[in-house]
Design a protein around this motif. Structure first.
Motif, PDB file in Angstrom:
ATOM      1  N   PHE A 211       0.829  -1.200   0.000  1.00  0.00           N
ATOM      2  CA  PHE A 211       0.000   0.000   0.000  1.00  0.00           C
ATOM      3  C   PHE A 211       0.870   1.259   0.000  1.00  0.00           C
ATOM      4  O   PHE A 211       0.537   2.262  -0.645  1.00  0.00           O
ATOM      5  CB  PHE A 211      -0.924  -0.003   1.225  1.00  0.00           C
ATOM      6  CG  PHE A 211      -1.907  -1.132   1.239  1.00  0.00           C
ATOM      7  CD1 PHE A 211      -3.134  -1.013   0.594  1.00  0.00           C
ATOM      8  CD2 PHE A 211      -1.618  -2.329   1.876  1.00  0.00           C
ATOM      9  CE1 PHE A 211      -4.050  -2.056   0.597  1.00  0.00           C
ATOM     10  CE2 PHE A 211      -2.520  -3.380   1.885  1.00  0.00           C
ATOM     11  CZ  PHE A 211      -3.738  -3.239   1.241  1.00  0.00           C
ATOM     12  N   PHE A 212       1.993   1.206   0.729  1.00  0.00           N
ATOM     13  CA  PHE A 212       2.945   2.312   0.726  1.00  0.00           C
ATOM     14  C   PHE A 212       3.516   2.519  -0.679  1.00  0.00           C
ATOM     15  O   PHE A 212       3.586   3.656  -1.183  1.00  0.00           O
ATOM     16  CB  PHE A 212       4.068   2.027   1.722  1.00  0.00           C
ATOM     17  CG  PHE A 212       5.332   2.794   1.478  1.00  0.00           C
ATOM     18  CD1 PHE A 212       5.360   4.184   1.598  1.00  0.00           C
ATOM     19  CD2 PHE A 212       6.500   2.135   1.123  1.00  0.00           C
ATOM     20  CE1 PHE A 212       6.538   4.890   1.358  1.00  0.00           C
ATOM     21  CE2 PHE A 212       7.674   2.829   0.890  1.00  0.00           C
ATOM     22  CZ  PHE A 212       7.685   4.211   1.005  1.00  0.00           C
ATOM     23  N   LEU A 213       3.902   1.427  -1.353  1.00  0.00           N
ATOM     24  CA  LEU A 213       4.440   1.533  -2.702  1.00  0.00           C
ATOM     25  C   LEU A 213       3.398   2.043  -3.678  1.00  0.00           C
ATOM     26  O   LEU A 213       3.709   2.825  -4.592  1.00  0.00           O
ATOM     27  CB  LEU A 213       4.972   0.160  -3.153  1.00  0.00           C
ATOM     28  CG  LEU A 213       6.187  -0.374  -2.380  1.00  0.00           C
ATOM     29  CD1 LEU A 213       6.540  -1.783  -2.847  1.00  0.00           C
ATOM     30  CD2 LEU A 213       7.373   0.566  -2.541  1.00  0.00           C
ATOM     31  N   TRP A 214       2.137   1.620  -3.472  1.00  0.00           N
ATOM     32  CA  TRP A 214       1.055   2.115  -4.336  1.00  0.00           C
ATOM     33  C   TRP A 214       0.880   3.622  -4.188  1.00  0.00           C
ATOM     34  O   TRP A 214       0.728   4.338  -5.187  1.00  0.00           O
ATOM     35  CB  TRP A 214      -0.249   1.397  -3.977  1.00  0.00           C
ATOM     36  CG  TRP A 214      -1.441   1.992  -4.673  1.00  0.00           C
ATOM     37  CD1 TRP A 214      -1.798   1.842  -5.983  1.00  0.00           C
ATOM     38  CD2 TRP A 214      -2.414   2.866  -4.092  1.00  0.00           C
ATOM     39  NE1 TRP A 214      -2.944   2.559  -6.255  1.00  0.00           N
ATOM     40  CE2 TRP A 214      -3.341   3.189  -5.110  1.00  0.00           C
ATOM     41  CE3 TRP A 214      -2.600   3.386  -2.810  1.00  0.00           C
ATOM     42  CZ2 TRP A 214      -4.433   4.030  -4.882  1.00  0.00           C
ATOM     43  CZ3 TRP A 214      -3.681   4.216  -2.587  1.00  0.00           C
ATOM     44  CH2 TRP A 214      -4.572   4.537  -3.612  1.00  0.00           C
ATOM     45  N   GLU A 215       0.929   4.120  -2.953  1.00  0.00           N
ATOM     46  CA  GLU A 215       0.842   5.559  -2.738  1.00  0.00           C
ATOM     47  C   GLU A 215       2.019   6.272  -3.389  1.00  0.00           C
ATOM     48  O   GLU A 215       1.866   7.339  -4.006  1.00  0.00           O
ATOM     49  CB  GLU A 215       0.800   5.875  -1.240  1.00  0.00           C
ATOM     50  CG  GLU A 215      -0.515   5.516  -0.572  1.00  0.00           C
ATOM     51  CD  GLU A 215      -0.544   5.845   0.908  1.00  0.00           C
ATOM     52  OE1 GLU A 215      -1.649   5.955   1.469  1.00  0.00           O
ATOM     53  OE2 GLU A 215       0.546   5.985   1.511  1.00  0.00           O
ATOM     54  N   LEU A 216       3.199   5.666  -3.278  1.00  0.00           N
ATOM     55  CA  LEU A 216       4.402   6.279  -3.833  1.00  0.00           C
ATOM     56  C   LEU A 216       4.319   6.352  -5.356  1.00  0.00           C
ATOM     57  O   LEU A 216       4.595   7.402  -5.965  1.00  0.00           O
ATOM     58  CB  LEU A 216       5.626   5.465  -3.409  1.00  0.00           C
ATOM     59  CG  LEU A 216       6.999   6.114  -3.571  1.00  0.00           C
ATOM     60  CD1 LEU A 216       7.114   7.346  -2.682  1.00  0.00           C
ATOM     61  CD2 LEU A 216       8.090   5.108  -3.219  1.00  0.00           C
ATOM     62  N   LEU A 217       3.895   5.247  -5.979  1.00  0.00           N
ATOM     63  CA  LEU A 217       3.832   5.189  -7.437  1.00  0.00           C
ATOM     64  C   LEU A 217       2.690   6.016  -8.009  1.00  0.00           C
ATOM     65  O   LEU A 217       2.752   6.436  -9.165  1.00  0.00           O
ATOM     66  CB  LEU A 217       3.700   3.730  -7.890  1.00  0.00           C
ATOM     67  CG  LEU A 217       4.909   2.831  -7.593  1.00  0.00           C
ATOM     68  CD1 LEU A 217       4.608   1.380  -7.955  1.00  0.00           C
ATOM     69  CD2 LEU A 217       6.144   3.329  -8.346  1.00  0.00           C
ATOM     70  N   SER A 218       1.647   6.239  -7.202  1.00  0.00           N
ATOM     71  CA  SER A 218       0.505   7.028  -7.682  1.00  0.00           C
ATOM     72  C   SER A 218       0.696   8.518  -7.455  1.00  0.00           C
ATOM     73  O   SER A 218      -0.230   9.304  -7.680  1.00  0.00           O
ATOM     74  CB  SER A 218      -0.788   6.556  -7.005  1.00  0.00           C
ATOM     75  OG  SER A 218      -0.706   6.736  -5.598  1.00  0.00           O
ATOM     76  N   GLY A 219       1.877   8.901  -7.000  1.00  0.00           N
ATOM     77  CA  GLY A 219       2.174  10.324  -6.849  1.00  0.00           C
ATOM     78  C   GLY A 219       1.833  10.910  -5.498  1.00  0.00           C
ATOM     79  O   GLY A 219       1.972  12.119  -5.293  1.00  0.00           O
ATOM     80  N   LYS A 220       1.416  10.069  -4.554  1.00  0.00           N
ATOM     81  CA  LYS A 220       1.082  10.568  -3.219  1.00  0.00           C
ATOM     82  C   LYS A 220       2.343  10.581  -2.347  1.00  0.00           C
ATOM     83  O   LYS A 220       2.481   9.821  -1.391  1.00  0.00           O
ATOM     84  CB  LYS A 220      -0.005   9.697  -2.575  1.00  0.00           C
ATOM     85  CG  LYS A 220      -1.320   9.716  -3.340  1.00  0.00           C
ATOM     86  CD  LYS A 220      -2.359   8.838  -2.660  1.00  0.00           C
ATOM     87  CE  LYS A 220      -3.679   8.856  -3.419  1.00  0.00           C
ATOM     88  NZ  LYS A 220      -4.701   7.998  -2.776  1.00  0.00           N
ATOM     89  N   HIS A 221       3.249  11.449  -2.712  1.00  0.00           N
ATOM     90  CA  HIS A 221       4.527  11.496  -2.006  1.00  0.00           C
ATOM     91  C   HIS A 221       4.390  12.235  -0.686  1.00  0.00           C
ATOM     92  O   HIS A 221       3.580  13.149  -0.548  1.00  0.00           O
ATOM     93  CB  HIS A 221       5.585  12.188  -2.877  1.00  0.00           C
ATOM     94  CG  HIS A 221       5.814  11.526  -4.192  1.00  0.00           C
ATOM     95  ND1 HIS A 221       6.506  10.349  -4.322  1.00  0.00           N
ATOM     96  CD2 HIS A 221       5.425  11.859  -5.443  1.00  0.00           C
ATOM     97  CE1 HIS A 221       6.552   9.995  -5.590  1.00  0.00           C
ATOM     98  NE2 HIS A 221       5.897  10.896  -6.301  1.00  0.00           N
ATOM     99  N   SER A 222       5.209  11.846   0.262  1.00  0.00           N
ATOM    100  CA  SER A 222       5.276  12.576   1.516  1.00  0.00           C
ATOM    101  C   SER A 222       6.043  13.869   1.295  1.00  0.00           C
ATOM    102  O   SER A 222       7.076  13.885   0.639  1.00  0.00           O
ATOM    103  CB  SER A 222       5.977  11.737   2.589  1.00  0.00           C
ATOM    104  OG  SER A 222       5.273  10.532   2.802  1.00  0.00           O
ATOM    105  N   ALA A 223       5.513  14.945   1.837  1.00  0.00           N
ATOM    106  CA  ALA A 223       6.190  16.242   1.755  1.00  0.00           C
ATOM    107  C   ALA A 223       6.484  16.694   3.172  1.00  0.00           C
ATOM    108  O   ALA A 223       5.976  17.709   3.636  1.00  0.00           O
ATOM    109  CB  ALA A 223       5.308  17.249   1.026  1.00  0.00           C
ATOM    110  N   LEU A 224       7.294  15.887   3.849  1.00  0.00           N
ATOM    111  CA  LEU A 224       7.504  16.109   5.270  1.00  0.00           C
ATOM    112  C   LEU A 224       8.311  17.369   5.538  1.00  0.00           C
ATOM    113  O   LEU A 224       9.408  17.550   4.995  1.00  0.00           O
ATOM    114  CB  LEU A 224       8.210  14.908   5.897  1.00  0.00           C
ATOM    115  CG  LEU A 224       7.377  13.636   6.037  1.00  0.00           C
ATOM    116  CD1 LEU A 224       8.212  12.550   6.661  1.00  0.00           C
ATOM    117  CD2 LEU A 224       6.145  13.893   6.869  1.00  0.00           C
ATOM    118  N   GLU A 225       7.749  18.216   6.369  1.00  0.00           N
ATOM    119  CA  GLU A 225       8.468  19.363   6.893  1.00  0.00           C
ATOM    120  C   GLU A 225       8.638  19.137   8.392  1.00  0.00           C
ATOM    121  O   GLU A 225       8.490  18.021   8.878  1.00  0.00           O
ATOM    122  CB  GLU A 225       7.703  20.641   6.564  1.00  0.00           C
ATOM    123  CG  GLU A 225       7.578  20.866   5.051  1.00  0.00           C
ATOM    124  CD  GLU A 225       6.782  22.107   4.715  1.00  0.00           C
ATOM    125  OE1 GLU A 225       6.295  22.778   5.651  1.00  0.00           O
ATOM    126  OE2 GLU A 225       6.637  22.405   3.517  1.00  0.00           O
TER     127      GLU A 225
END
Length: 316
Positions: A211-225
């Motif tokens: 599920f993490f890889l699916w989010e990553l590949l679908s463009g739902k990247h973390s933008a951690l500040e």
């Protein structure tokens, strides 16, 4: 978390043990606040995967003396471990974090208070545990409370099957944790609490990885500040590894029953923290639903007297 594996030490139920249990549920409540706070910066399954993986890595050195028995259990019952860990630590958390994108942390905390009632009902059907009249009525009242919250107090919305998506995710998360608890009782892995927890955390992280890889590949990247990094550090450290350790300690000190009953403190802590840190407030339907759930929990907690010995002998 798995109270069924513990051997309670009744002589160690000291004020310190209760203090540790209270701190455990306070830290657990903080996870809901952090997950709600970091939602805009981190997708839910990414948060779930990161929390489980980091918590597992933190606890792994503390169970090094159990590596032999852990490996033996993995070889013999790996599929069972993955199923149980997936339900209780991956799907449960992933669904809750997803739901928090659409609903308040306060509402999520109230819904999660349904878990013990769900567990009682499931244990009746899966494990053959006695349900009884009071538990059945308690489960019915708690179900009504859940419907009031999910329908926002609107009966017509319930009839039209119009629900808040986020609250349905939270209900699904609560159901996953109830199933997890029942399956864990049934499995009887025979391993001490902490090493078993590490194995289940690893199984949960493995399940959350796709599920993490699916989010990553679908463009739902973390933008951690800064805020996102602080939230992640909290849910994996104090709200993850430390919270699990304190819960295991409270189970061993208080016994499974008393330690599990203190789960209800989590709902109170979530409401207070959400008010102070997120500016949330209780809605009328939250209060109404909570009243039904509390009443249901009260009925489910009523203990009926066992049959008298002479009657039992006659019946046998």
């Amino acid at each position: 978390m798995h109270p069924d594996e513990a051997r309670p030490k009744t002589d160690s139920a000291t004020p310190t043990a209760y203090t540790i249990a209270v701190l455990c549920w306070l830290l657990s409540a903080g996870v809901y606040i952090a997950a709600k706070w970091v939602g805009p910066e981190m997708p839910p399954w990414t948060l779930c995967f990161a929390r489980l993986l980091i918590a597992c890595a933190i606890l792994l050195p503390f169970v090094r003396h159990h590596y032999g028995t852990m490996i033996a259990l993995l070889r013999s019952r790996a599929i069972e471990l993955i199923i149980v860990g997936a339900l209780g630590l991956a799907f449960c958390q992933g669904l809750i974090y997803t739901g928090l994108n659409f609903t308040d942390a306060t509402t999520a905390g109230i819904i999660m208070a349904l878990t013990p009632v769900m567990t009682v009902v499931l244990a009746h059907f899966v494990l053959g545990e006695t349900l009884g009249l009071w538990k059945a009525l308690g489960a019915l009242l708690a179900l009504i409370g859940m419907m009031v919250i999910v329908g926002h107090g609107d009966i017509s919305a319930l009839l039209r099957l119009e629900f808040n998506l986020g609250e349905l995710f939270i209900v699904a998360g609560a159901l996953c944790f109830a199933i997890y608890t029942v399956l864990l009782r049934r499995a009887k892995f025979g391993l001490e609490l902490m090493p078993l927890l590490v194995l289940l955390l690893a199984a949960g992280a493995l399940t959350a990885l796709p599920f993490f890889l699916w989010e990553l590949l679908s463009g739902k990247h973390s933008a951690l500040e800064t805020n996102g990094l602080l939230a992640l550090a909290y849910v994996a450290g104090p709200g993850g590894a430390l919270m699990y350790y304190l819960y295991n300690h409270s189970v061993e000190s208080l016994g499974a029953g008393r330690a599990s009953m203190m789960l209800y403190l989590q709902t109170i802590f979530i409401a207070v923290l959400a008010y102070l840190l997120l500016g949330e407030s209780l809605h009328g339907y939250d209060l109404a639903g909570a009243a039904f759930i509390v009443a249901g929990l009260g009925l489910a907690a009523i203990k009926t007297k066992p049959p008298r010995a002479d009657k039992a002998a006659q019946a046998g």
